[in-house]
Design a protein around this motif. Structure first.
Motif, short mmCIF file in Angstrom:
data_model
loop_
_atom_site.label_atom_id
_atom_site.label_comp_id
_atom_site.label_asym_id
_atom_site.label_seq_id
_atom_site.Cartn_x
_atom_site.Cartn_y
_atom_site.Cartn_z
N TRP A 1 0.81 -1.63 0.59
CA TRP A 1 0.55 0.17 -0.01
C TRP A 1 0.49 1.25 0.05
O TRP A 1 0.38 2.48 -0.96
N TRP A 2 2.08 1.18 0.59
CA TRP A 2 2.77 2.38 0.82
C TRP A 2 3.71 2.59 -0.32
O TRP A 2 3.58 3.83 -0.84
N GLU A 3 3.99 1.47 -1.38
CA GLU A 3 4.25 1.62 -2.77
C GLU A 3 3.20 2.25 -3.22
O GLU A 3 4.03 3.38 -4.13
N ILE A 4 2.41 1.63 -3.13
CA ILE A 4 1.25 3.13 -4.53
C ILE A 4 1.26 4.05 -3.88
O ILE A 4 1.19 5.16 -4.33
N VAL A 5 0.87 4.63 -2.18
CA VAL A 5 0.69 5.84 -1.88
C VAL A 5 1.93 6.64 -2.33
O VAL A 5 1.79 7.69 -2.76
N CYS A 6 3.30 6.63 -2.45
CA CYS A 6 4.06 6.95 -2.39
C CYS A 6 4.70 7.19 -3.62
O CYS A 6 4.97 8.52 -4.50
N LYS A 7 4.53 6.78 -5.24
CA LYS A 7 4.29 6.10 -6.25
C LYS A 7 3.99 6.74 -6.83
O LYS A 7 3.36 7.62 -8.08
N LYS A 8 2.34 7.13 -6.14
CA LYS A 8 1.41 7.44 -6.48
C LYS A 8 0.88 6.49 -8.43
O LYS A 8 0.77 6.87 -9.04
N LYS A 9 1.13 5.05 -8.07
CA LYS A 9 0.59 3.69 -9.17
C LYS A 9 -0.73 3.49 -8.99
O LYS A 9 -1.28 2.41 -9.03
N HIS A 10 -1.02 5.23 -8.75
CA HIS A 10 -3.02 4.60 -9.67
C HIS A 10 -3.13 5.16 -10.62
O HIS A 10 -2.77 6.75 -10.68
N SER A 11 -4.22 5.03 -11.34
CA SER A 11 -4.73 5.42 -12.35
C SER A 11 -6.19 4.67 -12.46
O SER A 11 -6.14 2.91 -12.49
N PRO A 12 -7.43 6.03 -13.21
CA PRO A 12 -7.60 7.31 -12.42
C PRO A 12 -6.68 7.64 -11.52
O PRO A 12 -6.71 7.52 -10.79
N PRO A 13 -6.34 9.38 -11.73
CA PRO A 13 -6.10 9.81 -10.52
C PRO A 13 -7.17 9.78 -9.54
O PRO A 13 -8.30 9.29 -9.50
N ALA A 14 -5.97 9.10 -8.21
CA ALA A 14 -7.07 9.22 -7.18
C ALA A 14 -6.02 10.25 -5.87
O ALA A 14 -4.66 10.18 -5.75
N GLU A 15 -6.13 10.50 -4.86
CA GLU A 15 -5.55 10.70 -3.50
C GLU A 15 -6.24 10.07 -2.02
O GLU A 15 -7.34 9.33 -2.24
N HIS A 16 -5.04 9.40 -1.63
CA HIS A 16 -5.23 9.01 -0.44
C HIS A 16 -5.08 9.14 0.46
O HIS A 16 -3.99 9.74 0.57
N PHE A 17 -6.00 9.07 1.48
CA PHE A 17 -5.22 9.64 3.17
C PHE A 17 -5.68 9.24 4.35
O PHE A 17 -6.64 8.08 4.77
N ALA A 18 -5.13 9.16 5.10
CA ALA A 18 -4.81 8.52 6.69
C ALA A 18 -6.10 9.13 7.75
O ALA A 18 -6.02 10.38 7.64
N ILE A 19 -7.10 8.14 8.29
CA ILE A 19 -7.74 9.02 8.93
C ILE A 19 -7.40 8.93 10.34
O ILE A 19 -6.65 7.74 11.05
N CYS A 20 -7.18 10.49 11.29
CA CYS A 20 -6.51 10.17 12.58
C CYS A 20 -6.92 11.05 13.34
O CYS A 20 -7.61 11.53 13.24
N VAL A 21 -7.13 10.59 14.65
CA VAL A 21 -7.53 11.53 15.91
C VAL A 21 -5.88 12.07 16.23
O VAL A 21 -5.08 11.64 16.54
N ALA A 22 -6.65 13.73 16.54
CA ALA A 22 -5.06 14.48 17.45
C ALA A 22 -5.14 14.76 18.55
O ALA A 22 -6.60 14.77 19.09
N GLN A 23 -4.35 14.71 18.95
CA GLN A 23 -4.09 14.61 20.69
C GLN A 23 -3.49 15.75 20.68
O GLN A 23 -2.03 14.67 20.91
N GLY A 24 -3.28 16.68 20.92
CA GLY A 24 -1.91 17.60 20.98
C GLY A 24 -1.12 17.20 20.20
O GLY A 24 -1.43 17.82 18.49
N ASP A 25 -0.27 17.27 19.75
CA ASP A 25 0.76 17.05 18.92
C ASP A 25 0.76 15.20 18.19
O ASP A 25 1.67 15.08 17.03
N THR A 26 -0.07 14.67 18.64
CA THR A 26 0.06 13.51 18.01
C THR A 26 -1.17 12.96 17.55
O THR A 26 -2.22 13.53 17.58
N LEU A 27 -0.73 11.86 16.34
CA LEU A 27 -1.73 11.76 15.39
C LEU A 27 -1.68 10.55 15.25
O LEU A 27 -0.21 9.24 15.47
N THR A 28 -3.11 9.47 16.09
CA THR A 28 -3.07 8.29 15.66
C THR A 28 -3.74 7.52 15.00
O THR A 28 -4.95 8.27 14.57
#
Length: 184
Positions: free
Chosen positions: A47-74
């Motif tokens: 998955w990291w390889e796909i996201v980093c290299k943007k190896k997807h067609s058609p165009p796409a954008e992928h995100f992590a869903i996180c909760v933030a507590q202060g400076d910490t993202l989970t």
């Protein structure tokens, strides 16, 4: 104070923790089979390889869903927006999302989808990801039995456009899909 929900670019730290929340049959039961089960460290690396290299067609954008507590993202899940492969439908976007089961029922999914919709319909998405084409129609399809996900979409302004009869096969059963849309 409740944690803030964010959608964030994927990081190596998120990839390390991804299998611990993604390898869950209850999550997999509500997603297309392209999402593996069990979800392994090797799946996360791919998955990291796909996201980093943007190896997807058609165009796409992928995100992590996180909760933030202060400076910490989970990391609590993932989401994406992609456009149609047909050049005549570059104005149509499709979203997908999932949350780790410990984070269900806390309103995080609704908050994340609202952020994803905002990003998907933005001029930034059009210029950075979709070759300058603005998304005018955003859609999501959920399995008919996934009433909670359907409710998340409704809370975010989507309307049910159609019931797609016998469109999915999941766990060896043919099931209906619910197609939700929102227009810009």
């Amino acid at each position: 104070m409740s944690p803030e929900v964010r959608i964030s670019k994927w990081t190596p730290e998120f990839i390390e923790t991804l299998p611990s929340i993604a390898s869950n049959k209850n999550i997999w039961n509500n997603l297309c089979d392209v999402f593996p089960h069990p979800y392994t460290a090797q799946d996360a690396k791919e998955w990291w390889e796909i996201v980093c290299k943007k190896k997807h067609s058609p165009p796409a954008e992928h995100f992590a869903i996180c909760v933030a507590q202060g400076d910490t993202l989970t990391l609590i899940g993932g989401c994406s927006v992609s456009t149609e492969g047909n050049p005549n439908q570059r104005h149509v976007g499709t979203i997908g999302y999932w949350l780790g089961e410990p984070f269900w029922g806390k309103g995080y999914g609704t908050k994340a989808v609202k952020l994803l919709v905002e990003r998907s319909l933005s001029k930034e998405f059009a210029s950075e990801i979709n070759e300058g084409h603005q998304i005018l129609r955003l859609q999501a399809c959920v399995f008919e039995y996934n009433k909670i996900s359907a409710r998340v979409l409704e809370k975010c302004g989507f309307t049910l456009e159609s019931v797609q009869k016998n469109v999915w096969i999941k766990n060896g059963k043919v099931i209906n899909g619910l197609l939700y849309v929102i227009h810009k």
